[in-house]
Design a protein around this motif. Structure first.
Motif, mmCIF file in Angstrom:
data_model
loop_
_atom_site.group_PDB
_atom_site.id
_atom_site.type_symbol
_atom_site.label_atom_id
_atom_site.label_comp_id
_atom_site.label_asym_id
_atom_site.label_seq_id
_atom_site.Cartn_x
_atom_site.Cartn_y
_atom_site.Cartn_z
ATOM 1 N N ASP A 231 0.652 -1.168 0.194
ATOM 2 C CA ASP A 231 0.264 -0.026 0.100
ATOM 3 C C ASP A 231 0.752 1.298 0.137
ATOM 4 N N THR A 232 0.642 1.977 -0.951
ATOM 5 C CA THR A 232 1.610 3.177 -1.100
ATOM 6 C C THR A 232 1.358 3.972 0.095
ATOM 7 N N ALA A 233 0.338 4.372 0.638
ATOM 8 C CA ALA A 233 0.464 5.477 1.627
ATOM 9 C C ALA A 233 0.985 4.884 2.936
ATOM 10 N N LYS A 234 0.889 3.453 3.179
ATOM 11 C CA LYS A 234 1.549 2.923 4.263
ATOM 12 C C LYS A 234 2.949 3.011 4.007
ATOM 13 N N GLY A 235 3.461 2.764 2.895
ATOM 14 C CA GLY A 235 4.635 2.690 2.472
ATOM 15 C C GLY A 235 5.657 3.855 2.774
ATOM 16 N N LYS A 236 4.830 4.935 2.368
ATOM 17 C CA LYS A 236 5.316 6.478 2.427
ATOM 18 C C LYS A 236 5.438 6.513 3.785
ATOM 19 N N ALA A 237 4.615 6.358 4.660
ATOM 20 C CA ALA A 237 4.797 6.635 6.078
ATOM 21 C C ALA A 237 5.832 6.061 6.864
ATOM 22 N N ILE A 238 5.658 4.779 6.572
ATOM 23 C CA ILE A 238 6.790 3.870 7.325
ATOM 24 C C ILE A 238 7.993 4.052 6.865
#
Length: 415
Positions: A231-238
């Motif tokens: 998931d792009t949003a999760k990846g960006k935050a992580i």
């Protein structure tokens, strides 16, 4: 000879810890936490002397630097340790033999634990609190970078011990010279265990030169794999949190691995990194994907040294892979077995990642920044063990104990 005499005093003092009650131990820790707050100005004054000798651009500067907020956090960790159950005297197993002999396996302290560490004055408080709660005396060998800070902190702790009528030799700070290092590494009969905390170079030096048992901690070459099902949003935050929350710590992200089918998402995943001016060392495919969207002044071509490096700085590499297996191979090749993460919505991939990745802490859709004793609910930590014997991952109270066998009977003799 003075170091050897001090080690003898610490060994003798360690035996008195077996007689302390849980209530006495907790009272000491509560007073140390209060004393840390009360002596904040004095500690920071000495810390400033250490900081003045270090280049602010040195990655170790952040680890060395104390503040009122950080001391308050340290005090909170000490109180957390005091609130935890004692790890001592736990009956790990019990059996009664056919002849009536009762055998118990019971948790006990190691005795004397030696810590060799670099520019991390917070370690002085952390080690003392964990060692006292687990019934261990401690011998500290800090680096010259933090000598004034460490001396001030030990002075505060010694004052509390004397107030409680406890031998202050249960906490010893050795000189910050090489001769003292040689003494502690070869202190057979005086120190039961050595734990190095610091760079890979320090850990390797201790492992190669110590003649007493060593538990390796600290060095973290950490990866996050963004899977084709991520998931792009999760990846960006992580990725942003793992890399930029605090770059000088061992759980910080060093390498982002991305599946080639998701390269179009790489600019979005890395977008917040630019705000922190993170230099990205990208392989050819990743470089092409980032070119034009990531600041050119922060985008570099990756080389062989970009992978397997613990940056401890605002730097990160990006590796492109064509398959899940290739990602696993890259991690297996370059990991220090500290903390590894995957970002994926595929349950099968999550399960395989957990089973196949060899590291002390394995994350699915979570930042590696959580590899920390307090975050794991352990109160604090003495280090992150990256080996497999005795302890692995955050080493807290339970990991600072060994055990012994207690055998009771009514006069049984063996045929």
């Amino acid at each position: 000879m003075e170091v050897k005499q001090q080690l003898k005093r610490t060994l003798k003092a360690s035996r008195s810890l077996n007689l302390l009650t849980v209530e006495q131990t907790n009272a000491v820790l509560a007073d140390v936490a209060e004393a840390a707050i009360a002596n904040t100005d004095a500690i920071l004054s000495e810390n400033n002397k250490d900081l003045a000798r270090m280049d602010p651009t040195d990655p170790k500067y952040d680890r060395l630097q104390l503040s009122a907020e950080r001391i308050a956090g340290i005090a909170a960790d000490i109180r957390n340790v005091a609130s935890l159950p004692s790890p001592l005297g736990r009956v790990l197993s019990e059996t009664v033999r056919p002849n009536g002999m009762r055998i118990q396996k019971v948790s006990v302290a190691f005795g004397v634990i030696g810590i060799i560490y670099e520019a991390r004055p917070n370690v002085t408080f952390d080690v003392f609190s964990l060692c006292l709660k687990s019934g261990n005396a401690c011998v500290l060998k800090g680096g010259s970078d933090a000598i004034d800070s460490n001396t001030a902190i030990v002075k505060v702790i010694h004052a509390v011990l004397e107030k409680h009528g406890i031998d202050k030799n249960i906490l010893t700070l050795l000189p910050a010279d090489r001769a003292a290092t040689a003494e502690i590494l070869n202190a057979q009969g005086y120190v039961d265990l050595i734990i190095p905390r610091g760079s890979q170079g320090l850990i390797e030096f201790v492992r190669k030169n110590a003649t007493i048992p060593v538990i390796e901690t600290g060095a973290g070459i950490c990866h996050t794999y963004f899977d084709e099902f991520g998931d792009t949003a999760k990846g960006k935050a992580i990725v942003n949190n793992a890399k930029t929350r605090r770059v000088s710590v061992c759980n910080a992200l060093d390498c982002l691995i991305i599946h080639d089918s998701r390269l179009a998402d790489l600019p979005e995943i890395c977008s917040k990194l630019a705000e922190s001016k993170v230099v990205v060392y990208a392989d050819e495919q990743a470089h092409n994907a980032l070119e034009g969207s990531y600041p050119s002044t922060l985008l570099e071509w990756a080389n062989d040294e970009s992978f397997g490096t613990e940056f401890l700085d605002y730097k990160m590499s990006v590796k492109t892979v064509a398959s899940f297996d290739e990602a696993l191979d890259h991690i297996a090749t370059y990991s220090s077995k500290h903390s590894e993460a995957i970002v994926t919505e595929n349950a099968e991939r999550q399960d395989l990642f957990r089973k196949l990745v060899d590291a002390s802490s394995v994350y699915c859709n979570v930042s590696t920044a959580f590899t920390d004793g307090a975050q794991f609910g352990l109160g604090a930590e003495i280090g992150i063990s990256t080996q497999k014997l005795h302890a692995r991952g955050p080493m807290a109270l339970e990991e600072l104990t060994s055990y012994k066998w207690l055998i009771d009977g009514e006069g049984q003799i063996r045929d």
